[in-house]
Design a protein around this motif. Structure first.
Motif, mmCIF file in Angstrom:
data_model
loop_
_atom_site.group_PDB
_atom_site.id
_atom_site.type_symbol
_atom_site.label_atom_id
_atom_site.label_comp_id
_atom_site.label_asym_id
_atom_site.label_seq_id
_atom_site.Cartn_x
_atom_site.Cartn_y
_atom_site.Cartn_z
ATOM 1 N N UNK A 89 0.825 -1.210 0.000
ATOM 2 C CA UNK A 89 0.000 0.000 0.000
ATOM 3 C C UNK A 89 0.859 1.260 0.000
ATOM 4 N N UNK A 90 1.922 1.266 0.784
ATOM 5 C CA UNK A 90 2.785 2.448 0.847
ATOM 6 C C UNK A 90 3.565 2.649 -0.446
ATOM 7 N N UNK A 91 3.839 1.574 -1.172
ATOM 8 C CA UNK A 91 4.455 1.721 -2.487
ATOM 9 C C UNK A 91 3.537 2.492 -3.430
ATOM 10 N N UNK A 92 2.254 2.134 -3.426
ATOM 11 C CA UNK A 92 1.285 2.833 -4.269
ATOM 12 C C UNK A 92 1.120 4.279 -3.820
ATOM 13 N N UNK A 93 0.979 4.493 -2.518
ATOM 14 C CA UNK A 93 0.749 5.860 -2.028
ATOM 15 C C UNK A 93 1.966 6.752 -2.274
ATOM 16 N N UNK A 94 3.161 6.183 -2.175
ATOM 17 C CA UNK A 94 4.368 6.976 -2.404
ATOM 18 C C UNK A 94 4.505 7.359 -3.874
ATOM 19 N N UNK A 95 4.241 6.425 -4.777
ATOM 20 C CA UNK A 95 4.276 6.751 -6.204
ATOM 21 C C UNK A 95 3.212 7.797 -6.538
ATOM 22 N N UNK A 96 2.050 7.642 -5.939
ATOM 23 C CA UNK A 96 0.973 8.611 -6.168
ATOM 24 C C UNK A 96 1.371 9.997 -5.688
ATOM 25 N N UNK A 97 1.907 10.072 -4.481
ATOM 26 C CA UNK A 97 2.299 11.366 -3.917
ATOM 27 C C UNK A 97 3.347 12.052 -4.781
ATOM 28 N N UNK A 98 4.267 11.281 -5.353
ATOM 29 C CA UNK A 98 5.303 11.852 -6.223
ATOM 30 C C UNK A 98 4.676 12.496 -7.450
ATOM 31 N N UNK A 99 3.728 11.800 -8.070
ATOM 32 C CA UNK A 99 3.068 12.334 -9.266
ATOM 33 C C UNK A 99 2.231 13.558 -8.925
ATOM 34 N N UNK A 100 1.480 13.484 -7.835
ATOM 35 C CA UNK A 100 0.659 14.628 -7.421
ATOM 36 C C UNK A 100 1.539 15.852 -7.178
ATOM 37 N N UNK A 101 2.646 15.649 -6.498
ATOM 38 C CA UNK A 101 3.554 16.764 -6.197
ATOM 39 C C UNK A 101 4.115 17.380 -7.470
ATOM 40 N N UNK A 102 4.547 16.547 -8.399
ATOM 41 C CA UNK A 102 5.138 17.053 -9.630
ATOM 42 C C UNK A 102 4.097 17.730 -10.519
ATOM 43 N N UNK A 103 2.912 17.164 -10.579
ATOM 44 C CA UNK A 103 1.868 17.741 -11.426
ATOM 45 C C UNK A 103 1.409 19.090 -10.884
ATOM 46 N N UNK A 104 1.224 19.186 -9.577
ATOM 47 C CA UNK A 104 0.723 20.429 -8.985
ATOM 48 C C UNK A 104 1.787 21.518 -8.912
ATOM 49 N N UNK A 105 3.038 21.130 -9.029
ATOM 50 C CA UNK A 105 4.096 22.142 -9.047
ATOM 51 C C UNK A 105 3.977 23.029 -10.272
ATOM 52 N N UNK A 106 3.430 22.492 -11.374
ATOM 53 C CA UNK A 106 3.285 23.276 -12.610
ATOM 54 C C UNK A 106 1.836 23.634 -12.900
ATOM 55 N N UNK A 107 0.901 22.961 -12.232
ATOM 56 C CA UNK A 107 -0.522 23.195 -12.459
ATOM 57 C C UNK A 107 -1.252 22.966 -11.142
ATOM 58 N N UNK A 108 -1.257 23.956 -10.257
ATOM 59 C CA UNK A 108 -1.802 23.769 -8.908
ATOM 60 C C UNK A 108 -3.263 23.346 -8.868
ATOM 61 N N UNK A 109 -4.019 23.640 -9.925
ATOM 62 C CA UNK A 109 -5.452 23.332 -9.922
ATOM 63 C C UNK A 109 -5.755 21.922 -10.422
ATOM 64 N N UNK A 110 -4.762 21.188 -10.883
ATOM 65 C CA UNK A 110 -5.022 19.899 -11.503
ATOM 66 C C UNK A 110 -5.475 18.862 -10.474
ATOM 67 N N UNK A 111 -6.319 17.958 -10.919
ATOM 68 C CA UNK A 111 -6.752 16.819 -10.105
ATOM 69 C C UNK A 111 -6.133 15.560 -10.693
ATOM 70 N N UNK A 112 -5.528 14.756 -9.831
ATOM 71 C CA UNK A 112 -4.946 13.482 -10.257
ATOM 72 C C UNK A 112 -5.898 12.370 -9.836
ATOM 73 N N UNK A 113 -6.276 11.528 -10.792
ATOM 74 C CA UNK A 113 -7.194 10.427 -10.514
ATOM 75 C C UNK A 113 -6.614 9.125 -11.078
ATOM 76 N N UNK A 114 -7.059 8.016 -10.515
ATOM 77 C CA UNK A 114 -6.534 6.718 -10.961
ATOM 78 C C UNK A 114 -7.652 5.829 -11.476
ATOM 79 N N UNK A 115 -7.300 4.972 -12.415
ATOM 80 C CA UNK A 115 -8.274 4.114 -13.083
ATOM 81 C C UNK A 115 -8.627 2.891 -12.228
ATOM 82 N N UNK A 116 -9.452 2.032 -12.786
ATOM 83 C CA UNK A 116 -9.850 0.818 -12.095
ATOM 84 C C UNK A 116 -9.012 -0.383 -12.533
ATOM 85 N N UNK A 117 -7.736 -0.138 -12.816
ATOM 86 C CA UNK A 117 -6.836 -1.206 -13.257
ATOM 87 C C UNK A 117 -6.018 -1.810 -12.118
#
Length: 288
Positions: free
Chosen positions: A104-132
């Motif tokens: 679980x922490x592997x998934x949450x850590x990868x997610x947090x990295x992407x959220x941080x990088x995406x919001x650094x350039x686009x603070x309003x963006x929403x990151x969502x994940x699929x049902x895969x």
């Protein structure tokens, strides 16, 4: 803040690992000896499932002494969970707790990295994940992505409307479907209508027809940036989501195009987080 895994599932995890007791601990005769178990990060980690790991240890007969909440960003060397109890309980719950924490922490850590990088350039963006997510692990996966700052794109087919070309093929094609968007909106007034486009031209036609969200898949960044600009100019009420092949390496590039939603599956795949575990005897507990 985050969903809890039901007790029934935690019990199933324990039953899978300890179906008929712990032969090693029993033969060694140490099951009744008091001790403590502690889990510690080896790397920077966005922690997830400490609550469920603790509940698993408790079901085995241990007592949780300390646990960091899911979503906590922990530096290397941080203790995230500690429990005390007889050695039999600690050994029975050890691997179930460790597997929950690491995956679980592997998934949450990868997610947090992407959220941080995406919001650094686009603070309003929403990151969502699929049902895969891997079948049978959805509750853990959803808790993990939320601990990392993302939200589910779709929990399943029952609660959202997302139209693909695989749907419109049965309706006579995209244009035939687009003529029915107004009717679809009237039949599901509480739902947003999301439609995936296979090209920029399709995306513009979908936006013009009144879809709430246009989703593009695997569109090159430069082409996507131009599309976002045109949709913003001509159809300002339409949101734009991008999916397909988005990961930690390119998330910022996609976010910088100005899209509203980043859709990804990559966080589900990768190495688990790395924790160390210590199980130590505490003979003084006998005299307390």
């Amino acid at each position: 803040m985050y969903n809890l895994i039901p007790d029934s599932e935690i019990g199933r995890f324990i039953e899978e690992d300890v179906p008929y007791g712990d032969l090693t601990t029993t033969l060694l005769g140490i099951g009744g000896e008091p001790g403590e178990i502690a889990f510690t990060t080896r790397e920077r980690t966005t922690v997830c499932c400490t609550e469920e790991a603790g509940r698993g240890l408790a079901r085995c007969g241990a007592e949780v002494l300390f646990a960091l909440p899911s979503g906590t960003v922990a530096a290397p060397g941080t203790e995230i969970l500690r429990a005390a109890g007889p050695a039999a309980a600690l050994h029975a719950g050890w691997k179930v707790a460790m597997n929950l924490l690491e995956y679980a922490s592997g998934i949450s850590t990868r997610t947090a990295t992407i959220v941080e990088r995406a919001r650094a350039v686009n603070p309003a963006i929403t990151v969502v994940t699929t049902r895969k997510s891997f079948p049978g692990t959805k509750k853990i996966a959803i808790k993990a992505i939320m601990a990392g700052g993302a939200f589910p794109h779709r929990l399943g087919l029952s609660e959202s409307i997302l139209v693909f070309s695989q749907h419109t093929a049965f309706l006579g094609g995209l244009d035939a479907f687009l003529e029915r968007i107004a009717d679809l909106k009237s039949r599901a007034p509480e739902q947003k209508i999301l439609v995936e486009a296979d090209s920029a031209d399709e995306a513009l036609r979908i936006a013009a027809a009144g879809a709430n969200v246009v989703q593009v898949d695997k569109m090159p960044v430069a082409e996507l940036a131009a599309l976002v600009s045109e949709i913003r100019s001509s159809f300002p009420g339409v949101a734009i989501s991008a999916a397909g092949g988005i990961n930690a390496e390119n998330a910022a590039e996609y976010a910088a195009t100005g899209i509203d939603i980043l859709v990804l599956s990559s966080v589900y795949f990768g190495k688990p987080a790395d924790f160390s575990t210590s199980i130590t005897p505490k003979p003084n507990q006998l005299r307390s």
